[in-house]
Design a protein around this motif. Structure first.
Motif, PDB file in Angstrom:
ATOM      1  N   GLY A  39       0.839  -1.184   0.000  1.00 15.76           N
ATOM      2  CA  GLY A  39       0.000   0.000   0.000  1.00 15.76           C
ATOM      3  C   GLY A  39       0.874   1.233   0.000  1.00 15.76           C
ATOM      4  O   GLY A  39       2.081   1.146   0.241  1.00 15.76           O
ATOM      5  N   GLY A  40       0.274   2.393  -0.257  1.00 14.14           N
ATOM      6  CA  GLY A  40       1.072   3.610  -0.378  1.00 14.14           C
ATOM      7  C   GLY A  40       0.640   4.732   0.535  1.00 14.14           C
ATOM      8  O   GLY A  40       0.688   5.889   0.149  1.00 14.14           O
ATOM      9  N   SER A  41       0.225   4.415   1.739  1.00 17.29           N
ATOM     10  CA  SER A  41      -0.238   5.431   2.674  1.00 17.29           C
ATOM     11  C   SER A  41       0.909   6.001   3.510  1.00 17.29           C
ATOM     12  O   SER A  41       1.800   5.266   3.934  1.00 17.29           O
ATOM     13  N   SER A  42       0.850   7.297   3.774  1.00 16.69           N
ATOM     14  CA  SER A  42       1.846   7.925   4.649  1.00 16.69           C
ATOM     15  C   SER A  42       1.838   7.309   6.034  1.00 16.69           C
ATOM     16  O   SER A  42       2.873   7.243   6.707  1.00 16.69           O
ATOM     17  N   ALA A  43       0.673   6.832   6.482  1.00 11.76           N
ATOM     18  CA  ALA A  43       0.565   6.257   7.820  1.00 11.76           C
ATOM     19  C   ALA A  43       1.463   5.032   7.975  1.00 11.76           C
ATOM     20  O   ALA A  43       1.919   4.729   9.078  1.00 11.76           O
ATOM     21  N   LEU A  44       1.747   4.344   6.899  1.00 10.48           N
ATOM     22  CA  LEU A  44       2.576   3.139   6.975  1.00 10.48           C
ATOM     23  C   LEU A  44       4.023   3.461   7.308  1.00 10.48           C
ATOM     24  O   LEU A  44       4.735   2.629   7.863  1.00 10.48           O
ATOM     25  N   PHE A  45       4.476   4.654   6.978  1.00 14.65           N
ATOM     26  CA  PHE A  45       5.856   5.049   7.261  1.00 14.65           C
ATOM     27  C   PHE A  45       6.013   5.627   8.665  1.00 14.65           C
ATOM     28  O   PHE A  45       7.123   5.686   9.191  1.00 14.65           O
ATOM     29  N   ALA A  46       4.900   6.049   9.241  1.00 11.41           N
ATOM     30  CA  ALA A  46       4.944   6.708  10.538  1.00 11.41           C
ATOM     31  C   ALA A  46       4.839   5.736  11.709  1.00 11.41           C
ATOM     32  O   ALA A  46       5.020   6.132  12.852  1.00 11.41           O
ATOM     33  N   GLU A  47       4.557   4.459  11.422  1.00 12.39           N
ATOM     34  CA  GLU A  47       4.366   3.459  12.465  1.00 12.39           C
ATOM     35  C   GLU A  47       5.582   2.551  12.548  1.00 12.39           C
ATOM     36  O   GLU A  47       6.007   1.964  11.555  1.00 12.39           O
ATOM     37  N   ARG A  48       6.168   2.418  13.741  1.00  8.62           N
ATOM     38  CA  ARG A  48       7.393   1.647  13.883  1.00  8.62           C
ATOM     39  C   ARG A  48       7.209   0.158  13.586  1.00  8.62           C
ATOM     40  O   ARG A  48       8.147  -0.526  13.181  1.00  8.62           O
ATOM     41  N   LEU A  49       6.017  -0.365  13.755  1.00  5.79           N
ATOM     42  CA  LEU A  49       5.773  -1.782  13.477  1.00  5.79           C
ATOM     43  C   LEU A  49       5.659  -2.062  11.986  1.00  5.79           C
ATOM     44  O   LEU A  49       5.652  -3.218  11.579  1.00  5.79           O
ATOM     45  N   SER A  50       5.553  -1.024  11.181  1.00  7.50           N
ATOM     46  CA  SER A  50       5.338  -1.176   9.739  1.00  7.50           C
ATOM     47  C   SER A  50       6.619  -0.903   8.965  1.00  7.50           C
ATOM     48  O   SER A  50       7.308   0.095   9.202  1.00  7.50           O
ATOM     49  N   PHE A  51       6.945  -1.811   8.024  1.00 12.39           N
ATOM     50  CA  PHE A  51       8.132  -1.663   7.189  1.00 12.39           C
ATOM     51  C   PHE A  51       7.723  -1.729   5.722  1.00 12.39           C
ATOM     52  O   PHE A  51       7.766  -2.792   5.099  1.00 12.39           O
ATOM     53  N   PRO A  52       7.312  -0.595   5.152  1.00 12.35           N
ATOM     54  CA  PRO A  52       6.854  -0.595   3.765  1.00 12.35           C
ATOM     55  C   PRO A  52       8.032  -0.605   2.794  1.00 12.35           C
ATOM     56  O   PRO A  52       9.024   0.110   2.978  1.00 12.35           O
ATOM     57  N   LEU A  53       7.917  -1.400   1.774  1.00 10.47           N
ATOM     58  CA  LEU A  53       8.868  -1.351   0.674  1.00 10.47           C
ATOM     59  C   LEU A  53       8.380  -0.367  -0.377  1.00 10.47           C
ATOM     60  O   LEU A  53       9.163   0.355  -0.988  1.00 10.47           O
ATOM     61  N   LEU A  54       7.073  -0.337  -0.595  1.00  6.38           N
ATOM     62  CA  LEU A  54       6.487   0.574  -1.574  1.00  6.38           C
ATOM     63  C   LEU A  54       6.677   2.025  -1.147  1.00  6.38           C
ATOM     64  O   LEU A  54       6.706   2.336   0.045  1.00  6.38           O
ATOM     65  N   PRO A  55       6.771   2.923  -2.120  1.00  6.19           N
ATOM     66  CA  PRO A  55       6.801   4.351  -1.789  1.00  6.19           C
ATOM     67  C   PRO A  55       5.416   4.859  -1.434  1.00  6.19           C
ATOM     68  O   PRO A  55       4.401   4.241  -1.766  1.00  6.19           O
ATOM     69  N   ASP A  56       5.394   5.978  -0.767  1.00  6.31           N
ATOM     70  CA  ASP A  56       4.149   6.710  -0.582  1.00  6.31           C
ATOM     71  C   ASP A  56       3.658   7.119  -1.972  1.00  6.31           C
ATOM     72  O   ASP A  56       4.433   7.554  -2.823  1.00  6.31           O
ATOM     73  N   TYR A  57       2.365   6.971  -2.211  1.00  8.28           N
ATOM     74  CA  TYR A  57       1.844   7.327  -3.530  1.00  8.28           C
ATOM     75  C   TYR A  57       1.979   8.816  -3.819  1.00  8.28           C
ATOM     76  O   TYR A  57       1.978   9.233  -4.980  1.00  8.28           O
ATOM     77  N   GLY A  58       2.110   9.619  -2.769  1.00 10.45           N
ATOM     78  CA  GLY A  58       2.359  11.039  -2.981  1.00 10.45           C
ATOM     79  C   GLY A  58       3.701  11.285  -3.646  1.00 10.45           C
ATOM     80  O   GLY A  58       3.841  12.188  -4.480  1.00 10.45           O
ATOM     81  N   TRP A  59       4.717  10.483  -3.291  1.00  9.42           N
ATOM     82  CA  TRP A  59       6.029  10.611  -3.938  1.00  9.42           C
ATOM     83  C   TRP A  59       5.929  10.220  -5.404  1.00  9.42           C
ATOM     84  O   TRP A  59       6.512  10.869  -6.276  1.00  9.42           O
ATOM     85  N   SER A  60       5.190   9.131  -5.677  1.00 13.04           N
ATOM     86  CA  SER A  60       5.032   8.673  -7.053  1.00 13.04           C
ATOM     87  C   SER A  60       4.256   9.696  -7.883  1.00 13.04           C
ATOM     88  O   SER A  60       4.600   9.940  -9.049  1.00 13.04           O
ATOM     89  N   ALA A  61       3.217  10.278  -7.293  1.00 17.54           N
ATOM     90  CA  ALA A  61       2.464  11.306  -8.009  1.00 17.54           C
ATOM     91  C   ALA A  61       3.365  12.487  -8.346  1.00 17.54           C
ATOM     92  O   ALA A  61       3.286  13.067  -9.436  1.00 17.54           O
ATOM     93  N   ALA A  62       4.245  12.839  -7.406  1.00 16.85           N
ATOM     94  CA  ALA A  62       5.182  13.937  -7.651  1.00 16.85           C
ATOM     95  C   ALA A  62       6.160  13.586  -8.760  1.00 16.85           C
ATOM     96  O   ALA A  62       6.520  14.444  -9.579  1.00 16.85           O
ATOM     97  N   SER A  63       6.607  12.327  -8.825  1.00 18.20           N
ATOM     98  CA  SER A  63       7.501  11.898  -9.903  1.00 18.20           C
ATOM     99  C   SER A  63       6.803  11.992 -11.254  1.00 18.20           C
ATOM    100  O   SER A  63       7.377  12.452 -12.245  1.00 18.20           O
ATOM    101  N   ASN A  64       5.543  11.532 -11.297  1.00 23.40           N
ATOM    102  CA  ASN A  64       4.774  11.659 -12.530  1.00 23.40           C
ATOM    103  C   ASN A  64       4.612  13.122 -12.933  1.00 23.40           C
ATOM    104  O   ASN A  64       4.795  13.486 -14.101  1.00 23.40           O
ATOM    105  N   LEU A  65       4.266  13.946 -11.968  1.00 22.67           N
ATOM    106  CA  LEU A  65       4.028  15.360 -12.236  1.00 22.67           C
ATOM    107  C   LEU A  65       5.305  16.049 -12.706  1.00 22.67           C
ATOM    108  O   LEU A  65       5.289  16.858 -13.645  1.00 22.67           O
TER     109      LEU A  65
END
Length: 403
Positions: free
Chosen positions: A136-162
């Motif tokens: 998933g690409g939610s900012s909340a996943l990066f803010a929680e210590r129990l969560s280790f996301p490999l995917l980027p936040d979709y906001g970063w990807s949207a910025a790359s597209n833009l």
């Protein structure tokens, strides 16, 4: 609720790379030292609006099979338990509770869905279960210590597209179509933050529901606004439906989307309408001859020969591999096989190659995994080509305070 359990047998030969000394002193649920088995689980949408997302789970499971058959974990094997959640966040929470309380999992591994993985955070915090590789690409996943996301936040990807739309394609009349859940809202945050820094404005920003199959009113708004580039953040089916509506209404513009829609699954839904669409991607090309990518292709061909080989599956494989690599690190550390120890060792991961991702790092105060993306484009031959090499995410979005 459909349950799938994979007991994955590993090779019998032990390696001297890791020691079992002290492992029995303290272990968390999901660890069986006697049989060298670690149990992990996930929720997956076998039913609901996106049943083809189960391809992600197939790929993660194939990664675990590969791990055991190549003895990657020193004789330890992975037991993978999954349940159908229908892509409904409330059911994702119920599935997670069942996995923890009945199946006694050690960790969640490669669970699927932005809104879904975000919904389970309060419960995993309550019981202390790590979530490794949430897809998933939610900012909340990066803010929680129990969560280790490999995917980027979709906001970063949207910025790359833009960034590519404005500076690579030299287009200016930019519009955003966004799925009305955390996936789309994350993209919208990054999209707006980038535009603010560039002192520009979108000509349209239009939400849609995940089950939407007719984009006629959305396309009419885009046509009236004279959009010359449309960035869509939603499912493969959403992108295909939007392209079909645009074709039916004669609306012409450049289209862009996020990495997981650059896949044969979308091609099957959209046909030649996908030609020319651009995608940001944090994964290596699926045709790469790198050993991890080859292992993915070979395993999928072996275990799920009917599944398409593409970035969608490579995503699932890579998130499964994140658990394999982290458990390798835990075994090598000599620490007790506990959830706490897993978190501690993962926060020492630096510039690691994880499946199709490169340069993955975690620390105690930074759980951002992937840190750069390239731009690929669908071509008329049915494939995808890299049109802009991998670059760091735009700093004004990547370094912004997480929501």
């Amino acid at each position: 609720m459909r349950r799938r359990t994979f007991v994955l047998t590993g090779a019998a030969v032990a390696s001297a790379a890791f020691s079992d000394v002290g492992f029995a002193q303290q272990v968390s649920p999901g660890i069986d030292v006697a049989s060298k088995t670690v149990t992990v689980g996930a929720f997956t949408p076998i039913t609901g609006p996106v049943p083809f997302y189960a391809i992600l789970t197939h790929a993660a499971e194939s990664c675990f099979r590969w791990s055991n058959e190549t003895n990657a974990l020193n004789g330890w094997k992975i037991k993978y338990v999954t349940y159908d959640d229908g892509y409904e966040p409330s059911r994702s929470v119920a599935v997670t509770r069942r996995l923890v309380e009945e199946d006694k999992i050690f960790a969640l591994a490669a669970p699927i869905g932005t809104a879904q993985t975000g919904a389970v955070i309060p419960y995993i915090k309550e019981v202390g279960v790590p979530m490794i590789g949430p897809i998933g690409g939610s900012s909340a996943l990066f803010a929680e210590r129990l969560s280790f996301p490999l995917l980027p936040d979709y906001g970063w990807s949207a910025a790359s597209n833009l960034d590519y739309a404005l500076n690579g394609l030299k287009l200016s009349r930019v519009a955003l179509l966004w799925e009305n859940d955390e996936l789309g809202r994350s993209a919208k945050r990054g999209f707006e933050l980038y535009l603010s820094g560039a002192k520009k404005q979108a000509i349209e920003s239009i939400p849609f529901e995940v089950r939407n199959t007719d984009f006629t009113p959305h396309i009419r708004r885009l046509a009236n606004a004279k959009a010359d580039v449309v960035i869509l953040f939603g499912s493969n089916a959403n992108l295909a439906a939007a392209l079909k509506s645009a074709d039916r209404l004669g609306f012409e513009a450049k289209w862009m989307a996020q990495f997981f829609t650059a896949d044969p699954t979308t091609r099957k839904l959209a046909g030649p309408l996908l030609d020319g669409v651009y995608f940001s991607s944090w994964l290596m090309p699926v045709t790469s001859n790198d050993a991890p990518i080859k292992s993915y292709r070979e395993s999928i061909a072996r275990y799920y020969p009917n599944d398409p080989v593409g970035v969608f599956g490579l995503n699932g494989w890579s998130n499964g591999m994140l658990f394999v690599k982290s458990f390798q690190m835990l075994l090598a550390s000599g620490k007790p096989l506990t959830r706490t120890s897993l978190i501690e060792v993962m926060e020492t991961m630096k510039n690691a190659d994880i499946g199709g991702a490169r340069g993955v790092s975690f620390s105690s105060d930074d759980h951002r995994g992937a840190r750069q993306e390239g731009i690929i484009q669908a071509d008329a031959d049915g494939g995808f080509k890299l049109v802009q090499g991998f670059r760091p995410y735009p700093a004004q979005v990547f370094d912004a305070k997480l929501a």
